[in-house]
Each structure stands twice: as C-alpha cells, then as structure tokens.
Write a protein that holds these residues in place. Structure first.
Motif, PDB file in Angstrom:
ATOM      1  N   PHE A 241       3.248   5.833  -2.798  1.00 51.85           N
ATOM      2  CA  PHE A 241       4.440   6.569  -3.226  1.00 51.85           C
ATOM      3  C   PHE A 241       4.510   6.655  -4.753  1.00 51.85           C
ATOM      4  O   PHE A 241       4.796   7.720  -5.308  1.00 51.85           O
ATOM      5  CB  PHE A 241       5.698   5.896  -2.672  1.00 51.85           C
ATOM      6  CG  PHE A 241       6.965   6.544  -3.114  1.00 51.85           C
ATOM      7  CD1 PHE A 241       7.363   7.755  -2.589  1.00 51.85           C
ATOM      8  CD2 PHE A 241       7.758   5.935  -4.086  1.00 51.85           C
ATOM      9  CE1 PHE A 241       8.544   8.369  -3.013  1.00 51.85           C
ATOM     10  CE2 PHE A 241       8.926   6.540  -4.516  1.00 51.85           C
ATOM     11  CZ  PHE A 241       9.327   7.757  -3.980  1.00 51.85           C
ATOM     12  N   PHE A 242       4.226   5.541  -5.419  1.00 56.39           N
ATOM     13  CA  PHE A 242       4.245   5.524  -6.886  1.00 56.39           C
ATOM     14  C   PHE A 242       3.180   6.464  -7.449  1.00 56.39           C
ATOM     15  O   PHE A 242       3.438   7.231  -8.381  1.00 56.39           O
ATOM     16  CB  PHE A 242       4.038   4.095  -7.383  1.00 56.39           C
ATOM     17  CG  PHE A 242       4.081   3.949  -8.864  1.00 56.39           C
ATOM     18  CD1 PHE A 242       5.269   4.091  -9.564  1.00 56.39           C
ATOM     19  CD2 PHE A 242       2.922   3.667  -9.579  1.00 56.39           C
ATOM     20  CE1 PHE A 242       5.309   3.955 -10.937  1.00 56.39           C
ATOM     21  CE2 PHE A 242       2.954   3.540 -10.947  1.00 56.39           C
ATOM     22  CZ  PHE A 242       4.145   3.685 -11.640  1.00 56.39           C
ATOM     23  N   SER A 243       1.982   6.436  -6.867  1.00 58.42           N
ATOM     24  CA  SER A 243       0.900   7.307  -7.322  1.00 58.42           C
ATOM     25  C   SER A 243       1.245   8.777  -7.101  1.00 58.42           C
ATOM     26  O   SER A 243       1.002   9.618  -7.971  1.00 58.42           O
ATOM     27  CB  SER A 243      -0.400   6.962  -6.595  1.00 58.42           C
ATOM     28  OG  SER A 243      -0.770   5.639  -6.847  1.00 58.42           O
ATOM     29  N   LEU A 244       1.797   9.080  -5.924  1.00 54.57           N
ATOM     30  CA  LEU A 244       2.200  10.464  -5.657  1.00 54.57           C
ATOM     31  C   LEU A 244       3.291  10.919  -6.620  1.00 54.57           C
ATOM     32  O   LEU A 244       3.293  12.077  -7.053  1.00 54.57           O
ATOM     33  CB  LEU A 244       2.685  10.602  -4.218  1.00 54.57           C
ATOM     34  CG  LEU A 244       1.612  10.726  -3.147  1.00 54.57           C
ATOM     35  CD1 LEU A 244       2.237  10.679  -1.770  1.00 54.57           C
ATOM     36  CD2 LEU A 244       0.810  11.994  -3.337  1.00 54.57           C
ATOM     37  N   SER A 245       4.191  10.027  -6.958  1.00 57.37           N
ATOM     38  CA  SER A 245       5.250  10.367  -7.913  1.00 57.37           C
ATOM     39  C   SER A 245       4.663  10.720  -9.279  1.00 57.37           C
ATOM     40  O   SER A 245       5.067  11.712  -9.902  1.00 57.37           O
ATOM     41  CB  SER A 245       6.235   9.208  -8.058  1.00 57.37           C
ATOM     42  OG  SER A 245       6.823   8.901  -6.843  1.00 57.37           O
TER      43      SER A 245
ATOM     44  N   SER B 151       0.820  -1.213   0.000  1.00 58.46           N
ATOM     45  CA  SER B 151       0.000   0.000   0.000  1.00 58.46           C
ATOM     46  C   SER B 151       0.852   1.260   0.000  1.00 58.46           C
ATOM     47  O   SER B 151       0.561   2.215  -0.733  1.00 58.46           O
ATOM     48  CB  SER B 151      -0.948  -0.001   1.201  1.00 58.46           C
ATOM     49  OG  SER B 151      -1.853  -1.071   1.100  1.00 58.46           O
ATOM     50  N   TYR B 152       1.889   1.286   0.819  1.00 54.48           N
ATOM     51  CA  TYR B 152       2.759   2.464   0.839  1.00 54.48           C
ATOM     52  C   TYR B 152       3.530   2.606  -0.474  1.00 54.48           C
ATOM     53  O   TYR B 152       3.738   3.730  -0.950  1.00 54.48           O
ATOM     54  CB  TYR B 152       3.734   2.409   2.013  1.00 54.48           C
ATOM     55  CG  TYR B 152       3.090   2.790   3.317  1.00 54.48           C
ATOM     56  CD1 TYR B 152       2.500   4.034   3.489  1.00 54.48           C
ATOM     57  CD2 TYR B 152       3.071   1.908   4.391  1.00 54.48           C
ATOM     58  CE1 TYR B 152       1.909   4.393   4.688  1.00 54.48           C
ATOM     59  CE2 TYR B 152       2.475   2.257   5.594  1.00 54.48           C
ATOM     60  CZ  TYR B 152       1.897   3.501   5.731  1.00 54.48           C
ATOM     61  OH  TYR B 152       1.310   3.844   6.910  1.00 54.48           O
ATOM     62  N   LEU B 153       3.941   1.506  -1.056  1.00 53.72           N
ATOM     63  CA  LEU B 153       4.620   1.560  -2.351  1.00 53.72           C
ATOM     64  C   LEU B 153       3.685   2.105  -3.428  1.00 53.72           C
ATOM     65  O   LEU B 153       4.077   2.959  -4.229  1.00 53.72           O
ATOM     66  CB  LEU B 153       5.146   0.174  -2.738  1.00 53.72           C
ATOM     67  CG  LEU B 153       5.966   0.091  -4.011  1.00 53.72           C
ATOM     68  CD1 LEU B 153       7.267   0.872  -3.859  1.00 53.72           C
ATOM     69  CD2 LEU B 153       6.273  -1.350  -4.357  1.00 53.72           C
ATOM     70  N   LEU B 154       2.445   1.638  -3.426  1.00 57.18           N
ATOM     71  CA  LEU B 154       1.463   2.129  -4.388  1.00 57.18           C
ATOM     72  C   LEU B 154       1.182   3.612  -4.169  1.00 57.18           C
ATOM     73  O   LEU B 154       1.079   4.381  -5.126  1.00 57.18           O
ATOM     74  CB  LEU B 154       0.167   1.311  -4.289  1.00 57.18           C
ATOM     75  CG  LEU B 154      -0.944   1.651  -5.264  1.00 57.18           C
ATOM     76  CD1 LEU B 154      -0.483   1.456  -6.701  1.00 57.18           C
ATOM     77  CD2 LEU B 154      -2.165   0.806  -4.982  1.00 57.18           C
TER      78      LEU B 154
ATOM     79  N   PRO C  87      -4.889   3.823  -3.149  1.00 58.16           N
ATOM     80  CA  PRO C  87      -3.919   3.691  -2.062  1.00 58.16           C
ATOM     81  C   PRO C  87      -4.379   4.352  -0.759  1.00 58.16           C
ATOM     82  O   PRO C  87      -4.204   3.796   0.323  1.00 58.16           O
ATOM     83  CB  PRO C  87      -2.660   4.361  -2.588  1.00 58.16           C
ATOM     84  CG  PRO C  87      -2.876   4.660  -4.002  1.00 58.16           C
ATOM     85  CD  PRO C  87      -4.295   4.458  -4.327  1.00 58.16           C
ATOM     86  N   ILE C  88      -5.003   5.512  -0.868  1.00 61.82           N
ATOM     87  CA  ILE C  88      -5.481   6.184   0.339  1.00 61.82           C
ATOM     88  C   ILE C  88      -6.622   5.391   0.962  1.00 61.82           C
ATOM     89  O   ILE C  88      -6.674   5.204   2.185  1.00 61.82           O
ATOM     90  CB  ILE C  88      -5.894   7.636   0.020  1.00 61.82           C
ATOM     91  CG1 ILE C  88      -4.656   8.459  -0.346  1.00 61.82           C
ATOM     92  CG2 ILE C  88      -6.634   8.260   1.193  1.00 61.82           C
ATOM     93  CD1 ILE C  88      -4.965   9.839  -0.873  1.00 61.82           C
ATOM     94  N   ASP C  89      -7.520   4.905   0.140  1.00 62.36           N
ATOM     95  CA  ASP C  89      -8.647   4.102   0.621  1.00 62.36           C
ATOM     96  C   ASP C  89      -8.160   2.850   1.345  1.00 62.36           C
ATOM     97  O   ASP C  89      -8.640   2.521   2.432  1.00 62.36           O
ATOM     98  CB  ASP C  89      -9.537   3.728  -0.568  1.00 62.36           C
ATOM     99  CG  ASP C  89     -10.761   2.939  -0.169  1.00 62.36           C
ATOM    100  OD1 ASP C  89     -11.490   3.379   0.740  1.00 62.36           O
ATOM    101  OD2 ASP C  89     -10.990   1.864  -0.764  1.00 62.36           O
TER     102      ASP C  89
END
Length: 182
Positions: free
Chosen positions: A107-111, A102-105, A149-151
């Motif tokens: 981070f990837f989404s925020l990137s 979840s944190y990787l997703l 990811p936030i959900d």
C-alpha cells in the motif's frame, strides 16, 4: 487426497520410567502433562518428519516394555499435542504479521507510485523532452519500488503455511500403542 499422494510417517517413541524424564525439560517443576518438552526430544520429532510432504499423515507409535509404563502415555501425548499446538499458534501469529507487513508495504509503495505518476507530470507539463525522460524514470522507479512487496506476497507465504500445517499435524497426529512385553 489420493492414497498414492499421501505417505505415512511414524514417529517412534519408547516409553519407560527412565526415558520419560529425558523427554521433558528437567528444570520444569510442573506436573507431567504440563511440562515443557526437552529440546532434544523436540529435535528428534522434527528430524523424524524431515521427509514430510503436503499430504503426509503423521502418527506416533509408542512402545513400552512394561504394562505399568502405559500410564505415562496420556500425559506424554498431551504434552506433545500442547507443545505443537502452541508452536502452531506462534507460526500463525508470524504469518499474520508477515501478511500485515507485506500489505502495508504494498500500500505504501503504491501510494508513492501514485503520487509520483500523478503530480510530477503536472509539474513538468511544459518541458516535453524532460517530461518524457522523467516519465520513463518514474516507470522504472515504480517497478523497483513495487517489486519487493509483490514478490513477497506471491512467493514467500508458502513456507509459513507449510510450517503451520506441519505443526497442526504434529498436534493432532494419531497415536498407536505397541506392546513389547517380555
């Protein structure tokens, strides 16, 4: 924890020489205390605690009809505790994997959002109306890409913690011996 909030859930187990073999995997040749629990016995325990709440106290009530059957209590309880301690370790590993994914997703989404909001407006600096449309599209895209990811991080971690808590309480439950001698 308030007494009013907690409830006691008892798991009743009758212990005698015949029923003891039903509690373990018949194909496991190990010593009694190291044997795997049978699937039916595990389901019985899990069904016995189907009404478990966050502050429920789990305990085992073991009854036997003969005095010599008491000797099987400790190996059985050891096998139960070991079984659910292993299940707890598996659930903890799954939870760590869930958090890492979840944190990787996230981070990837925020990137991706940062790249889109940082570089695309620079490319469309001259076209004012097109830039405004692209900016609105990027805002919608940002919400869409960040939603999952936030959900997951907000709402989907609790079932993992509940399962870990239940496995821990099953592994550390209090044992009471009930004498039913004739």
């Amino acid at each position: 924890m308030s007494e009013a909030l907690s409830s006691n859930i008892c798991i009743y187990i009758s212990l005698d020489r015949e029923s003891l073999n039903d509690y373990f995997n018949p194909h496991d040749p190990g010593p009694l205390y190291k044997r795997q629990l049978s699937h039916a016995f595990e389901l019985y325990i899990l069904n016995s605690i189907s009404s478990v709440k966050r502050y429920s106290i789990l305990s085992y009530k073991i009854s036997s009809k003969l005095e010599e059957d008491k000797q099987y209590t400790e190996p059985l309880i050891y096998a139960i505790r070991r079984h659910f301690a292993e299940k707890k370790a598996v659930k903890e590993t799954e939870f760590e994997k869930f958090k890492r994914r979840s944190y990787l997703l996230l981070f990837f989404s925020l990137s991706i959002v940062m790249i889109c909001h940082g570089f695309l407006p620079l490319l469309l600096r001259g076209a004012n109306q097109i830039g405004s449309g692209v900016s609105n599209t990027l805002d919608v895209f940002s919400w869409v890409i960040l939603w999952r990811p936030i959900d997951q991080l907000i709402f989907y971690w609790n079932p993992y913690l509940k399962e870990i808590s239940i496995m821990d309480r099953l592994a550390t439950g209090k044992v009471t011996f009930i004498d039913n001698y004739s």
